[in-house]
Enzyme design. Structure first.
Site, PDB file in Angstrom:
ATOM      1  N   LEU A 194      28.358  55.773  69.117  1.00 47.48           N
ATOM      2  CA  LEU A 194      28.828  57.047  68.542  1.00 47.48           C
ATOM      3  C   LEU A 194      27.701  57.734  67.773  1.00 47.48           C
ATOM      4  CD1 LEU A 194      32.453  56.062  67.470  1.00 47.48           C
ATOM      5  CD2 LEU A 194      31.752  57.399  69.454  1.00 47.48           C
TER       6      LEU A 194
ATOM      7  N   ILE B 155      24.034  48.725  71.595  1.00 44.35           N
ATOM      8  CA  ILE B 155      23.641  47.694  72.577  1.00 44.35           C
ATOM      9  C   ILE B 155      22.431  46.904  72.087  1.00 44.35           C
ATOM     10  CG2 ILE B 155      24.622  48.871  74.592  1.00 44.35           C
ATOM     11  CD1 ILE B 155      21.707  49.693  75.344  1.00 44.35           C
TER      12      ILE B 155
ATOM     13  N   ALA C  67      22.453  55.315  76.482  1.00 47.14           N
ATOM     14  CA  ALA C  67      21.059  55.787  76.504  1.00 47.14           C
ATOM     15  C   ALA C  67      20.870  56.919  75.516  1.00 47.14           C
ATOM     16  CB  ALA C  67      20.675  56.287  77.895  1.00 47.14           C
TER      17      ALA C  67
ATOM     18  N   THR D 114      18.000  57.088  86.059  1.00 45.88           N
ATOM     19  CA  THR D 114      17.840  58.516  86.325  1.00 45.88           C
ATOM     20  C   THR D 114      16.790  58.776  87.406  1.00 45.88           C
ATOM     21  OG1 THR D 114      16.983  60.557  85.334  1.00 45.88           O
ATOM     22  CG2 THR D 114      16.275  58.536  84.316  1.00 45.88           C
ATOM     23  N   ASP D 115      16.959  59.883  88.126  1.00 45.44           N
ATOM     24  CA  ASP D 115      15.929  60.256  89.113  1.00 45.44           C
ATOM     25  C   ASP D 115      14.613  60.629  88.422  1.00 45.44           C
ATOM     26  OD1 ASP D 115      16.650  62.738  88.051  1.00 45.44           O
ATOM     27  OD2 ASP D 115      17.126  63.672  89.977  1.00 45.44           O
ATOM     28  N   GLU D 116      14.659  60.848  87.103  1.00 46.52           N
ATOM     29  CA  GLU D 116      13.424  61.237  86.403  1.00 46.52           C
ATOM     30  C   GLU D 116      12.378  60.131  86.371  1.00 46.52           C
ATOM     31  OE1 GLU D 116      13.578  63.336  82.768  1.00 46.52           O
ATOM     32  OE2 GLU D 116      15.318  64.505  83.366  1.00 46.52           O
TER      33      GLU D 116
ATOM     34  N   TYR E  91      11.114  60.610  77.406  1.00 50.96           N
ATOM     35  CA  TYR E  91      12.450  60.086  77.757  1.00 50.96           C
ATOM     36  C   TYR E  91      12.398  59.280  79.053  1.00 50.96           C
ATOM     37  CZ  TYR E  91      16.742  60.257  80.487  1.00 50.96           C
ATOM     38  OH  TYR E  91      17.777  59.938  81.334  1.00 50.96           O
TER      39      TYR E  91
ATOM     40  N   LYS F 155      13.325  55.276  80.123  1.00 46.40           N
ATOM     41  CA  LYS F 155      14.254  54.799  81.157  1.00 46.40           C
ATOM     42  C   LYS F 155      13.518  53.904  82.163  1.00 46.40           C
ATOM     43  CE  LYS F 155      18.088  55.697  81.689  1.00 46.40           C
ATOM     44  NZ  LYS F 155      19.289  54.977  81.188  1.00 46.40           N
TER      45      LYS F 155
ATOM     46  N   ASN G 243      20.686  65.341  88.029  1.00 45.53           N
ATOM     47  CA  ASN G 243      21.172  66.133  86.881  1.00 45.53           C
ATOM     48  C   ASN G 243      22.687  66.315  86.991  1.00 45.53           C
ATOM     49  OD1 ASN G 243      18.245  66.829  86.727  1.00 45.53           O
ATOM     50  ND2 ASN G 243      19.017  68.155  85.098  1.00 45.53           N
TER      51      ASN G 243
ATOM     52  N   TYR H 282      13.023  78.024  79.677  1.00 42.16           N
ATOM     53  CA  TYR H 282      11.648  77.547  79.526  1.00 42.16           C
ATOM     54  C   TYR H 282      10.768  78.151  80.622  1.00 42.16           C
ATOM     55  CZ  TYR H 282      13.909  73.870  76.717  1.00 42.16           C
ATOM     56  OH  TYR H 282      14.651  73.171  75.803  1.00 42.16           O
TER      57      TYR H 282
ATOM     58  N   ASP I 270       7.051  77.214  77.387  1.00 47.91           N
ATOM     59  CA  ASP I 270       7.668  75.939  77.735  1.00 47.91           C
ATOM     60  C   ASP I 270       7.455  74.875  76.650  1.00 47.91           C
ATOM     61  OD1 ASP I 270       8.621  73.662  78.916  1.00 47.91           O
ATOM     62  OD2 ASP I 270       7.890  74.216  80.908  1.00 47.91           O
TER      63      ASP I 270
ATOM     64  N   HIS J  55       6.850  68.856  81.657  1.00 48.96           N
ATOM     65  CA  HIS J  55       8.030  69.454  82.295  1.00 48.96           C
ATOM     66  C   HIS J  55       7.952  69.289  83.812  1.00 48.96           C
ATOM     67  CE1 HIS J  55      11.040  73.052  82.181  1.00 48.96           C
ATOM     68  NE2 HIS J  55      11.492  72.015  82.847  1.00 48.96           N
TER      69      HIS J  55
HETATM   70  O1  DAU Z   1      17.640  64.240  86.352  1.00 49.39           O
HETATM   71  C1  DAU Z   1      18.487  63.470  85.549  1.00 49.39           C
HETATM   72  C2  DAU Z   1      18.248  63.843  84.113  1.00 49.39           C
HETATM   73  O2  DAU Z   1      18.788  65.148  83.946  1.00 49.39           O
HETATM   74  C3  DAU Z   1      18.867  62.879  83.111  1.00 49.39           C
HETATM   75  O3  DAU Z   1      18.241  61.628  83.211  1.00 49.39           O
HETATM   76  C4  DAU Z   1      18.677  63.412  81.694  1.00 49.39           C
HETATM   77  O4  DAU Z   1      19.321  62.572  80.776  1.00 49.39           O
HETATM   78  C5  DAU Z   1      19.243  64.801  81.592  1.00 49.39           C
HETATM   79  O5  DAU Z   1      18.990  65.330  80.321  1.00 49.39           O
HETATM   80  C6  DAU Z   1      18.658  65.697  82.669  1.00 49.39           C
HETATM   81  O6  DAU Z   1      17.257  65.963  82.373  1.00 49.39           O
HETATM   82  P1  DAU Z   1      16.644  67.435  82.383  1.00 49.39           P
HETATM   83  O7  DAU Z   1      15.550  67.471  81.386  1.00 49.39           O
HETATM   84  O8  DAU Z   1      16.361  67.885  83.772  1.00 49.39           O
HETATM   85  O9  DAU Z   1      17.942  68.264  81.864  1.00 49.39           O
HETATM   86  P2  DAU Z   1      18.094  69.513  80.911  1.00 49.39           P
HETATM   87  O10 DAU Z   1      19.502  69.988  81.072  1.00 49.39           O
HETATM   88  O11 DAU Z   1      17.624  69.251  79.537  1.00 49.39           O
HETATM   89  O12 DAU Z   1      17.115  70.596  81.563  1.00 49.39           O
HETATM   90  C7  DAU Z   1      17.343  71.078  82.884  1.00 49.39           C
HETATM   91  C8  DAU Z   1      16.293  72.139  83.167  1.00 49.39           C
HETATM   92  O13 DAU Z   1      16.545  73.284  82.337  1.00 49.39           O
HETATM   93  C9  DAU Z   1      14.877  71.717  82.853  1.00 49.39           C
HETATM   94  O14 DAU Z   1      13.985  72.270  83.828  1.00 49.39           O
HETATM   95  C10 DAU Z   1      14.564  72.341  81.485  1.00 49.39           C
HETATM   96  C11 DAU Z   1      15.414  73.600  81.505  1.00 49.39           C
HETATM   97  N1  DAU Z   1      15.922  74.026  80.176  1.00 49.39           N
HETATM   98  C12 DAU Z   1      16.645  73.111  79.444  1.00 49.39           C
HETATM   99  C13 DAU Z   1      17.110  73.453  78.188  1.00 49.39           C
HETATM  100  C14 DAU Z   1      17.897  72.457  77.366  1.00 49.39           C
HETATM  101  C15 DAU Z   1      15.686  75.314  79.715  1.00 49.39           C
HETATM  102  O15 DAU Z   1      15.064  76.149  80.412  1.00 49.39           O
HETATM  103  N2  DAU Z   1      16.161  75.642  78.476  1.00 49.39           N
HETATM  104  C16 DAU Z   1      16.857  74.766  77.690  1.00 49.39           C
HETATM  105  O16 DAU Z   1      17.239  75.138  76.544  1.00 49.39           O
END
Ligand code: DAU
Length: 319
Positions: free
Chosen positions: A12, A37, A60, A102-104, A126, A130, A155, A183, A248, A254
């Site tokens: 939590l 954990i 995680a 994750t695919d990351e 991050y 993982k 995602n 970004y 960015d 990124h």
């Molecule tokens: O691919 C799986 C992963 O997807 C998971 O392992 C992660 O836990 C999860 O957070 C997610 O990672 P991303 O970094 O891809 O997700 P996020 O939603 O943070 O960002 C998605 C895309 O959007 C990324 O190219 C960055 C962009 N973004 C994100 C945020 C939060 C923006 O442009 N503005 C933002 O404020």
């Protein structure tokens, strides 16, 4: 499986929310324990008391932007926590350990797709955490014969998603008439999967996966960030003036594009069911409807101070 009992251990943290589970917790087959954990005493106490046979690690620290600011808690949960679970599996001789990854961990790919045999080349603090967890599992399989399976998910989007990731963060801001921080030029590509399909893939791998194997769980819905944002603008009735392009904040970390094949899990009989665009629109409708769920989350000091520290200078008065 009506005879199955589920025991939940959840730290939590800021992103945890017990109200999400209120209906499930009313079921006598579901038991909840608060805790981490990383705490071997807690983990082992639960395995013993509850007679657990299958352990699924959903725990995680998962937000890239938080890890850009502070990655120590990610190492604690995503690497050391996995080690504690593996040791517990070993001690209590569990039948299966499924780790949700994750695919990351693959890093970024300009063209083509990653498969489960692609090299692990994480680029972000991050995803490195993982990948570190996954390497602990690889070693535990080889050294101790732990019956482990790893899933690597794309995602994920859908209801009950803490409003920090792109989709829920932007939906909640747009509902409130605030601008959304894209970004760079928003040309990064992510492969989206609905949370129900992701959960179905994990369950399928838990029940039908082979010991020692890794399975990609994705839905082949590649979209540039800006394409996703345009659907969110449409569904919330906002125009493009609500987009605020910012430098960015993830800098060189990124990832440009994620894409992976899923034939391995498909061959075991799994396939995703939810169409992307209509399910994304339904997700926006859910956030409009369930403001009782997310408003308390965005009103906490932790949430406000993260948004202020991370986006402050670029979002200015919109905080
Ligand atoms: O691919 C799986 C992963 O997807 C998971 O392992 C992660 O836990 C999860 O957070 C997610 O990672 P991303 O970094 O891809 O997700 P996020 O939603 O943070 O960002 C998605 C895309 O959007 C990324 O190219 C960055 C962009 N973004 C994100 C945020 C939060 C923006 O442009 N503005 C933002 O404020």
């Amino acid at each position: 499986m009506p005879e199955t009992r589920i025991v939940i251990l959840d730290a939590l943290t800021y992103a945890g929310n017990l109200t999400t589970l209120s209906e499930d917790l009313a079921d006598p087959r579901v038991r909840f324990y608060p805790g981490k954990i990383q705490d071997a005493t807690v983990v082992e106490g639960i395995l013993k008391a509850e007679g657990v046979t299958h352990l699924v690690n959903f725990a995680a620290e998962s937000h890239n932007d938080r890890a850009m600011m502070e990655a120590g808690s990610f190492i604690q949960t995503d690497v050391y926590g996995v080690y504690v679970l593996l040791e517990a599996c070993r001690k209590f001789k569990l039948s299966r350990f499924l780790h949700v990854s994750t695919d990351e961990v693959y890093g970024s790919i300009d063209q083509g797709d990653f498969s489960e045999s692609s090299p692990i080349e994480p680029n972000t603090p991050y995803s490195a955490s993982k990948a570190g967890g996954e390497l602990q599992i690889r070693a535990a399989i080889k050294a101790h014969g732990i019956p482990a399976v790893v899933t690597r998910g794309g995602n994920t989007y859908g209801p009950y998603h803490f409003p920090e990731k792109l989709i829920p963060f932007f939906i909640t801001r747009l509902i409130d008439g605030k601008r959304v921080p894209v970004y760079g030029d928003g040309s990064q590509v992510r492969e989206w999967i609905h949370c129900e399909d992701h959960a179905g893939g994990i369950l399928h791998a838990l029940l039908h996966g082979k010991d020692g194997e890794t399975y990609n769980v994705g839905d082949r819905n590649e979209r540039r960030n800006m394409e996703v944002v345009k659907i969110l603008l449409e569904e919330t009735g906002r125009d493009e003036s609500f987009i605020k392009a910012i430098p960015d904040p993830r800098r060189g970390a990124h990832d440009k594009r994620y894409s992976m094949t899923t034939e391995k899990l498909n061959a075991l009989g799994w396939s995703p069911q939810k169409p992307f665009e209509s399910s994304l629109r339904e997700t926006v409708a859910w956030y409009k409807e369930r403001q009782d769920w997310w408003r308390p989350l965005v009103a906490t000091d932790d949430y406000r101070s993260f948004v202020e520290a991370f986006y402050g200078p670029s979002l200015g008065e919109d905080l």
